[in-house]
Scaffold this active site. Structure first.
Site, PDB file in Angstrom:
ATOM      1  N   CYS A 109     -23.914   7.700 -16.024  1.00 45.21           N
ATOM      2  CA  CYS A 109     -23.994   6.227 -16.025  1.00 45.21           C
ATOM      3  C   CYS A 109     -24.943   5.647 -17.056  1.00 45.21           C
ATOM      4  O   CYS A 109     -24.800   4.488 -17.441  1.00 45.21           O
ATOM      5  CB  CYS A 109     -24.494   5.723 -14.676  1.00 45.21           C
ATOM      6  N   HIS A 113     -17.530   5.689  -7.589  1.00 41.76           N
ATOM      7  CA  HIS A 113     -16.670   5.779  -8.775  1.00 41.76           C
ATOM      8  C   HIS A 113     -15.980   7.139  -8.828  1.00 41.76           C
ATOM      9  O   HIS A 113     -16.476   8.108  -8.255  1.00 41.76           O
ATOM     10  CB  HIS A 113     -17.520   5.656 -10.054  1.00 41.76           C
TER      11      HIS A 113
HETATM   12  C1  CIR Z   1     -23.681  -0.246  -9.120  1.00 38.93           C
HETATM   13  O1  CIR Z   1     -23.440  -0.223  -7.921  1.00 38.93           O
HETATM   14  O2  CIR Z   1     -22.938  -0.801  -9.932  1.00 38.93           O
HETATM   15  C2  CIR Z   1     -24.958   0.410  -9.602  1.00 38.93           C
HETATM   16  N1  CIR Z   1     -25.982   0.252  -8.631  1.00 38.93           N
HETATM   17  C3  CIR Z   1     -24.723   1.872  -9.898  1.00 38.93           C
HETATM   18  C4  CIR Z   1     -23.758   2.093 -11.021  1.00 38.93           C
HETATM   19  C5  CIR Z   1     -23.603   3.524 -11.357  1.00 38.93           C
HETATM   20  N2  CIR Z   1     -22.726   3.692 -12.456  1.00 38.93           N
HETATM   21  C6  CIR Z   1     -21.889   4.695 -12.616  1.00 38.93           C
HETATM   22  O3  CIR Z   1     -21.739   5.519 -11.708  1.00 38.93           O
HETATM   23  N3  CIR Z   1     -21.163   4.724 -13.698  1.00 38.93           N
END
Ligand code: CIR
Length: 254
Positions: free
Chosen positions: A247, A160
């Site tokens: 997150c 991201h």
């Molecule tokens: C994903 O790949 O969607 C989750 N394992 C990790 C999400 C992390 N979220 C973020 O960086 N906002």
């Protein structure tokens, strides 16, 4: 008053989405304990922590940031790029509905909250596997009436935009220049991570303090040298799921 929406780590987190990391076992009880300390850090900074309903069968549900963008005027419920994550959004919408008027990102657009970085009236959105041009256009339509300027940003090598750049002050960003070109953040003060710690750019600004993972001591020294009020947390188990400190919460000022 400041509310932090969080959600307990799911028992199924071991089946999380992974893009750039190899799968390694996640110790759920350690992850739960680390997450509790993260919530405590939020409380210490004056947040009222409100836990959303548990979603034990949705592995990535702890990463609530991806489900919504919360601005002063409105909240936008996202349509996450990974289809396995789309069922996470309805409970976030339910929690936000008394706090903000709601809008949504609609199909075929996709957008993850982790791709959205806001400072003042400027919003940068990562163009990634998770966030599409339609999703960004959709967001722009919702927020332009409130005077926000939305800029799509190329991101390489990470999940991201906020893996690569996050706010550490009202006019300052912590950036990994290998993953995003700092030149896109025209006019802002840029602090670069230590290149030996590529995942170090994800910091959570809460008021004037910064919640920061203890895994990046060299970058931490750079932040301490700037007299930033740092609150370090052990986020090592959630890092195995490609999650960072931004997150795991949605901060809502009311
Ligand atoms: C994903 O790949 O969607 C989750 N394992 C990790 C999400 C992390 N979220 C973020 O960086 N906002």
């Amino acid at each position: 008053m400041r509310i932090a929406l969080t959600r307990q780590v799911s028992d199924s987190i071991g089946r999380c989405e992974l893009t750039h990391l190899a799968r390694t076992p996640i110790d759920v009880s350690r992850a739960l304990a680390q997450h509790r300390l993260y919530e405590e850090a939020l409380s210490d900074l004056g947040c009222e922590v409100r836990r959303l309903q548990e979603l034990p069968d949705l592995p990535d549900a702890v990463f609530v940031e991806d489900a919504a963008i919360v601005l002063d005027e409105v909240a936008i419920i996202t349509r996450p790029g990974a289809s396995s994550r789309r069922a996470e959004t309805s409970s976030v919408a339910k929690a936000l509905s008394p706090l903000r008027p709601l809008r949504s990102i609609d199909a075929p657009g996709t957008l993850d909250g982790g791709d959205v970085l806001r400072l003042g009236r400027r919003i940068w959105v990562g163009i990634t596997r998770r966030t599409s041009a339609e999703g960004i256009e959709n967001l722009r339509r919702h927020v332009a009436p409130f005077g926000y300027e939305v800029t799509g940003v190329a991101v390489r090598g990470c999940l991201h935009l906020k893996s690569a750049a996050t706010a550490i002050g009202s006019e300052a960003l912590l950036v990994n220049p290998a993953w995003v070109d700092p030149a896109v953040f025209d006019g802002l003060e840029i602090v670069e991570i230590d290149p030996s710690e590529p995942f170090a750019a994800n910091a959570l600004l809460v008021g004037e303090a910064v919640i920061y993972p203890e895994a990046y001591p060299s970058t931490e020294r750079r932040l301490r040298a700037r007299r930033i009020d740092l609150r370090t947390v052990d986020a090592s188990e959630l890092a195995k799921a490609e999650g960072g400190v931004t997150c795991c919460s949605l901060i809502v000022e009311i």
